[in-house]
Design an enzyme around this catalytic site. Structure first.
Site, PDB file in Angstrom:
ATOM      1  N   GLU A   1       5.719 -33.874  -1.762  1.00 63.85           N
ATOM      2  CA  GLU A   1       4.524 -33.303  -2.358  1.00 63.85           C
ATOM      3  C   GLU A   1       4.922 -32.543  -3.624  1.00 63.85           C
ATOM      4  O   GLU A   1       6.049 -32.055  -3.737  1.00 63.85           O
ATOM      5  CB  GLU A   1       3.867 -32.348  -1.359  1.00 63.85           C
ATOM      6  CG  GLU A   1       3.283 -33.060  -0.173  1.00 63.85           C
ATOM      7  CD  GLU A   1       1.924 -33.653  -0.495  1.00 63.85           C
ATOM      8  OE1 GLU A   1       1.892 -34.752  -1.073  1.00 63.85           O
ATOM      9  OE2 GLU A   1       0.904 -33.027  -0.166  1.00 63.85           O
TER      10      GLU A   1
ATOM     11  N   HIS B   1       0.806  -1.216   0.000  1.00 65.37           N
ATOM     12  CA  HIS B   1       0.000   0.000   0.000  1.00 65.37           C
ATOM     13  C   HIS B   1       0.847   1.278   0.000  1.00 65.37           C
ATOM     14  O   HIS B   1       0.336   2.349  -0.245  1.00 65.37           O
ATOM     15  CB  HIS B   1      -0.994  -0.027   1.166  1.00 65.37           C
ATOM     16  CG  HIS B   1      -2.179  -0.889   0.877  1.00 65.37           C
ATOM     17  ND1 HIS B   1      -3.466  -0.531   1.163  1.00 65.37           N
ATOM     18  CD2 HIS B   1      -2.267  -2.100   0.275  1.00 65.37           C
ATOM     19  CE1 HIS B   1      -4.297  -1.486   0.765  1.00 65.37           C
ATOM     20  NE2 HIS B   1      -3.588  -2.449   0.236  1.00 65.37           N
TER      21      HIS B   1
ATOM     22  N   LYS C   1     -14.080  -7.898  -8.606  1.00 63.12           N
ATOM     23  CA  LYS C   1     -13.279  -8.744  -9.492  1.00 63.12           C
ATOM     24  C   LYS C   1     -12.652  -9.903  -8.699  1.00 63.12           C
ATOM     25  O   LYS C   1     -12.597 -11.037  -9.178  1.00 63.12           O
ATOM     26  CB  LYS C   1     -12.181  -7.898 -10.138  1.00 63.12           C
ATOM     27  CG  LYS C   1     -11.596  -8.530 -11.386  1.00 63.12           C
ATOM     28  CD  LYS C   1     -10.656  -7.573 -12.073  1.00 63.12           C
ATOM     29  CE  LYS C   1     -10.007  -8.227 -13.278  1.00 63.12           C
ATOM     30  NZ  LYS C   1      -9.029  -7.370 -13.907  1.00 63.12           N
ATOM     31  N   ASP C   2     -12.218  -9.593  -7.485  1.00 62.59           N
ATOM     32  CA  ASP C   2     -11.669 -10.647  -6.630  1.00 62.59           C
ATOM     33  C   ASP C   2     -12.732 -11.676  -6.267  1.00 62.59           C
ATOM     34  O   ASP C   2     -12.447 -12.874  -6.170  1.00 62.59           O
ATOM     35  CB  ASP C   2     -11.081 -10.036  -5.353  1.00 62.59           C
ATOM     36  CG  ASP C   2      -9.707  -9.421  -5.600  1.00 62.59           C
ATOM     37  OD1 ASP C   2      -9.127  -9.694  -6.666  1.00 62.59           O
ATOM     38  OD2 ASP C   2      -9.222  -8.668  -4.735  1.00 62.59           O
TER      39      ASP C   2
ATOM     40  N   SER D   1      -0.148  -1.106  -6.235  1.00 67.35           N
ATOM     41  CA  SER D   1       0.161  -2.239  -7.086  1.00 67.35           C
ATOM     42  C   SER D   1       0.948  -1.806  -8.311  1.00 67.35           C
ATOM     43  O   SER D   1       0.757  -0.705  -8.830  1.00 67.35           O
ATOM     44  CB  SER D   1      -1.125  -2.910  -7.555  1.00 67.35           C
ATOM     45  OG  SER D   1      -1.825  -3.459  -6.474  1.00 67.35           O
TER      46      SER D   1
END
Ligand code: FES
Lengths: 190, 654
Positions: free
Chosen positions: B281, B209, B237-238, B213
């Site tokens: 894994e 922040h 959108k998320d 971004s």
């Protein structure tokens, strides 16, 4: 900044509002459903629920004494009462009781020698003494709670505070004269 | 001013919680051109929360002791309400978390999100990756299966290469091998680390922040119209992304829950037997490949750690001032080459080191691993520094609002790494048709009852079913009285009033124990072989039900000439090694079903395997039923969010 995104405009319901409401509702319902498996996982597990009944053989219990059996993790007092104790319990006037209940309502018909109660003090959960005659039974001859001095009579009814309620009677059924099943009222239940 | 506003004002004046949220969400200016690759950050955050939640609830039922751990996990799967859901959510969640985070990192790599002024933002991300790896590794140890145990042994032994290595490893173990103290501390740390991750995530967000971004063009925002507030544009959108993600995650939980798992981990840990092929894994495979490709132990370990460590230096290794690969014609190619290299490394890690790829000109896995390892490091140490010097970048646009690019359509290819390990001398297992297969499959009740009869009359002579309780047989269609009668045929030990060990008839809540008191007694009675418990057998063997069926129906009286069958052994081509101690268990006439039928051997095998599949996955029908509801829900959720997103974004069109 694109205008109109921060301040709500004059409010007429629009298609966007409708969509927003529907979407929020669907999201909220989904979240609630998502929470349920988590909450439910803390409930008693399937195998613990299945252990909900136990059978008790009454033959080894001497008159005037009680044994403790464990049902669903709780102590259950199974007491074989003397004729004297039964009489005392039956003749106590209801007006003297903190939580009025007749003795007949607390035993099974025809089996009034047997008193079966959950051995947990209704005050704050301690275990009263008095299963053996050598233990303190208090002045009403039933049980005495060591924690804050509640006294119970020979019917398991509270006679002296601070406990507010009688020792509760669990569901049970006589399979025969010498066997009971705790946890159910029906013989067939497995 | 209504009363709610008043209360909010009152609180906010003293604790500026609401203005903080408002400032960081609604007021937070975000580039308006973020593409879907920017969804993965918030998805990772949501996944972290879900993992912590499901983990806390699992921890309420899990027992971190070597004696109890494996059984307690099965107890969760079978007896705790929705326990199977919590466990599959958590186990598949680890996989989802790594997929999300790897994509998130590749996005940062492609768009240069680590460059000034976001170096610390990136480095905090690498710290999160480290913590995630440690957490995932320790979590994988907790079920205390074979892979758990041997994974723990191998990974902790990595530290033996350092000075005082022996003491370090013993310190990690709290003993002279992986044992109860190890399991206990892994549990404690596995519970702690996610909260450390939360802490670093908060720092990660503060750093984010600070400068906002990055964006697909990689240039700074210059004018106000380059930005839009995070809420509602990116929240919606998320949410849309979350819906799609939910569909994928739910598919694995409900319809393919063991896809990313290893059958060997359904075998309880055995410190004396290492499984034939141990694999970590999938998310560790590339690093594991690097470790194995280097013939020198110390160097291998250093390179493996170095492969992650090098990410810390990325902001300085990349000398180019241009962030986005969009304007870096050469770097773009190197980037995709690097992605492919990582996939190949994963592929190398999944195959045994001595594997030879005959399809690729007899390339050995070892060579392929070395080649890709060199390329991995060359990308960071050679390509990135040199590209910045020699590459000519394309002209950068003036601002985000100057449209320069067409949207590229990106197809996400889920590369499924082949799980099969080459077992040369075992014939491939024929595929049978099973009623419980596929998304709609259910168990056939009649087959189950027949299978149980075979288990009782044949298998039970040597094998137990200790994860299954008699009362579970209700799922086969028996009623309470029948189950009581079945249980009463078996004996369980208990102590009487005087402390003597006595036997009494089993009750419905007892588990279906085997005939032997312990492993030694079992081996003594079986010529040294140990008849395994059958509760999980169809999950614990590669090939599952098909393998068990093939094994039961393929005893051959005349073994091939070149095979010497040892005393007391039997030839069976499907058993690893070809020789099995179990006598051919099924023969015509050995069992008569309750309905009087005399089944053939194939029929018997089919029924008993169906029964064993049920014993291993009693939750299967409930799981699939619930799965449909969840998939439908997420489909609706995604659709709604899509339309809402379109509506909200309609205003931002340039
Ligand atoms: S708990 Fe018995 S008197 Fe308080």
């Amino acid at each position: 900044m694109t205008e109109g995104t921060l301040k709500p405009q004059s409010h007429k319901p629009t298609r966007r509002d409708f969509l927003l409401l529907t979407a929020s509702a669907v999201g909220a319902v989904g979240t609630a459903y998502f929470a349920w498996p988590f909450i439910d996982s803390m409930n008693p597990a399937a195998d613990i629920l299945a252990q909900s009944t136990i059978d008790v053989d009454l033959t080894p219990i001497p008159e005037g004494q009680a044994i403790t059996v464990v049902w669903r993790g709780k102590p259950i007092f199974v007491r074989k009462r003397t004729a004297e104790e039964i009489r005392a319990a039956e003749q106590t006037p209801l007006s003297e009781l903190i939580d009025p209940e007749t003795d007949q309502a607390r035993v099974k018909k025809g089996h009034d020698q047997w008193l079966i109660v959950v051995g947990i003090c209704t005050h704050l959960g301690c275990i009263p003494t008095g299963n053996k005659p050598t233990q303190n039974r208090g002045k009403y001859g039933g049980w005495a709670c060591p924690c804050h001095g509640s006294l119970y009579d020979t019917s398991g009814r509270v006679r002296h505070g601070p406990a507010p309620l009688n020792l509760s009677v669990p569901p049970y059924v006589f399979l025969s004269d010498t066997h009971i099943r705790i946890g159910t009222e029906e013989v067939s239940h497995g | 001013m209504d009363s709610v506003t008043k209360v909010i004002r009152w609180i906010d004046y003293r604790l500026p919680f609401f203005s903080f949220i408002d400032h960081e969400l609604r007021g937070y200016p975000t580039p308006k051109n973020l593409n879907y690759w920017w969804n993965f950050g918030s998805l990772a955050g949501i996944t972290l929360v879900v993992m912590i939640l499901s983990g806390i609830f699992l921890a309420m039922h899990y027992e971190p002791s070597t004696k109890e751990a494996f059984d307690s996990v099965e107890y969760i799967m079978r007896n705790i309400n929705y326990g199977w859901l919590l466990r599959y959510l958590h186990a598949n969640g680890a996989t989802m978390f790594f997929i999300i985070v790897y994509i998130h990192m590749f996005r940062g790599l492609y768009y240069g999100s680590y460059k000034a002024p976001r170096e610390l933002l990136w480095m905090l991300g690498v710290v999160i990756l480290f913590l995630m790896m440690a957490t995932a590794f320790m979590g994988y140890v907790l079920p205390w299966g074979q892979m758990s145990y041997w994974g723990a042994t191998v990974i902790t032994n990595l530290f033996s290469v350092f000075p005082f290595g022996e003491s370090i490893v013993e310190w990690l173990w709290g003993g002279f091998s992986v044992d109860n103290p190890t399991l206990n501390r892994f549990f404690a740390l596995h519970y702690l680390f996610p909260f450390l991750i939360v802490g670093v995530v908060i720092l990660h967000l503060i750093a984010l922040h600070q400068h906002g971004s990055n964006n697909p063009l990689g240039i700074d925002r210059k004018e106000p119209r380059d930005s839009i507030p995070f809420h509602p544009f990116y929240t919606v959108k998320d949410m849309f992304g979350l819906g799609l993600f939910g569909l994928i995650w739910a598919y694995f939980i409900f319809f393919n829950p063991n896809f990313f798992g290893e059958p060997d981990n359904y075998i309880p840990a055995n410190p004396l037997v290492t499984p034939a092929h141990i694999v970590p894994e999938w998310y560790f495979l590339p690093f594991y490949a690097i470790l194995r490709s280097i013939p020198n132990k110390l160097l291998g370990v250093l390179c493996m750690f170095g492969a992650v460590m090098i990410l810390f230096f990325l902001p300085w290794l990349d000398t180019s001032k241009v962030r986005s690969a969009t304007f870096r014609p050469w770097y773009k190619w190197f980037f995709w080459g690097f992605v492919i290299d990582c996939f190949i490394l994963g592929f190398v890690g999944a195959h045994s080191p001595d594997h030879i790829f005959t399809d690729f000109g007899n390339l050995s896995n070892q060579t392929l691993g070395q080649l890709t390892t060199v390329l991995y490091f060359a990308f960071f140490l050679l390509a990135l520094p040199l590209l910045g010097i020699f590459e000519k970048h394309k002209p950068l646009p003036k601002s985000l609002s100057e449209p320069v690019l067409k949207k590229s359509i990106i197809v996400l290819i889920l590369l499924t790494l082949p799980h099969t390990v080459s077992a040369e001398d075992v014939p491939s297992i024929p595929q049978e048709k099973w009623s419980f297969e596929g998304p709609f499959g259910t168990y056939n009740r009649e087959d189950l009852q027949h299978g149980f009869q075979i288990y009782q009359q044949v298998c039970a002579a040597c094998h137990g079913l200790k994860q299954v309780r008699y009362r579970d047989l209700a799922a086969l269609g028996y009623n309470a009285e029948e189950i009581k009668a079945i249980a009463a045929e078996y004996k369980v030990e208990t102590t009487d009033e005087d402390g003597n060990i006595i036997e009494k008839p089993a009750t419905p809540i007892d588990t279906i124990a085997g005939p032997y008191k312990n492993e030694k007694a079992a081996r003594a009675a079986n010529n040294g072989a140990f008849p395994p418990d059958l509760s999980l057998i169809t999950k614990a063997r590669p090939g599952g039900p098909n393998y068990i069926y093939a094994l039961l129906t393929s005893y051959e009286t005349t073994p091939p000439k070149d095979i010497q069958v040892a005393e007391g052994m039997h030839y069976n081509p499907y058993f690893p090694g070809g020789q099995i101690a179990m006598i051919p268990p099924l023969s015509p006439g050995i069992v008569t079903y309750d309905n009087g039928a005399q089944p053939s051997v194939n029929q018997m095998a089919k029924d008993v395997v169906t029964f064993l599949a049920w014993a291993a996955e009693p939750e299967l029908e409930e799981r699939k039923r619930m799965g449909y509801k969840v998939l439908i829900y997420f489909a609706i959720f995604t659709g709604l969010m899509y339309f809402l997103m379109k509506r909200i974004w309609a205003r931002v069109k340039n």
